[in-house]
Design an enzyme around this catalytic site. Sequence first.
Site, PDB file in Angstrom:
ATOM      1  N   ASP A 172       0.824  -1.201   0.000  1.00 22.68           N
ATOM      2  CA  ASP A 172       0.000   0.000   0.000  1.00 22.68           C
ATOM      3  C   ASP A 172       0.859   1.253   0.000  1.00 22.68           C
ATOM      4  OD1 ASP A 172      -2.649   1.262   0.214  1.00 22.68           O
ATOM      5  OD2 ASP A 172      -1.941   1.908   2.168  1.00 22.68           O
ATOM      6  N   ASP A 196       1.310   3.912  -3.111  1.00 24.40           N
ATOM      7  CA  ASP A 196       0.941   5.318  -2.872  1.00 24.40           C
ATOM      8  C   ASP A 196       1.967   6.244  -3.515  1.00 24.40           C
ATOM      9  OD1 ASP A 196      -1.337   4.744  -1.495  1.00 24.40           O
ATOM     10  OD2 ASP A 196      -0.491   5.125   0.500  1.00 24.40           O
TER      11      ASP A 196
END
Length: 222
Positions: free
Chosen positions: A87, A91
């Site tokens: 994640d 990002d």
Amino acid sequence: MLNKYARAFFTRVLTPFAAFLLRRGVSPDAVTLIGTAGVMAGALVFFPRGEFFWGTIVITLFVFSDLIDGNMARQAGVSSRWGAFLDSTLDRVADGAIFGGFALWYAGGGDDNVLCAVAIFCLASGQVVSYTKARGEAIGLPVAVNGLVERAERLVISLVAAGLSGLHAFGVPGIDVLLPIALWIVAVGSAVTLGQRVVTVRREAAEADAATKGHKSGAEAT
């Protein structure tokens, strides 16, 4: 700043949708990957052509995956180091695509080298701001500071300004100045945030080193 309140609000709003995806057999990692791909498509297909309104719409539809995947992982009880790593890494990829799309526009059809440089600075400084916290924590420091402009602020300021600037294509006069203003705000805010984090890490490192030396001196004295 926005992270504290906005994330809590949208987490509550998106919890039913996250539960729906889990019932359909969708994994949190799949949501992370699809969300990043959607953000990159919106940024790198629309922004370099100056289609800021539609690009922002596409990005907004996918950017909430950043909240949904974590929500899904918690509901399913499968939160993991790998999920957190994936994640966080993606990002950075998504952020790079957004500001890279701005830079491509100003290097091409936007024909403004200064704003192209500002967009590139926003891209680079955003990556470094994230790195300073990650690196500080990796060497055992708390990095107890958030800073003026974090990722949420960078995205909200930039995307809201881009979306509104895109209305210029629909005949709204003068509104296209919002994106340049937003990029300058993000650039200055990111520089301030970087300074805040560097100063914090320097102070915490000095305190940790002093505590270590004091502990060693005490041990030798005994």
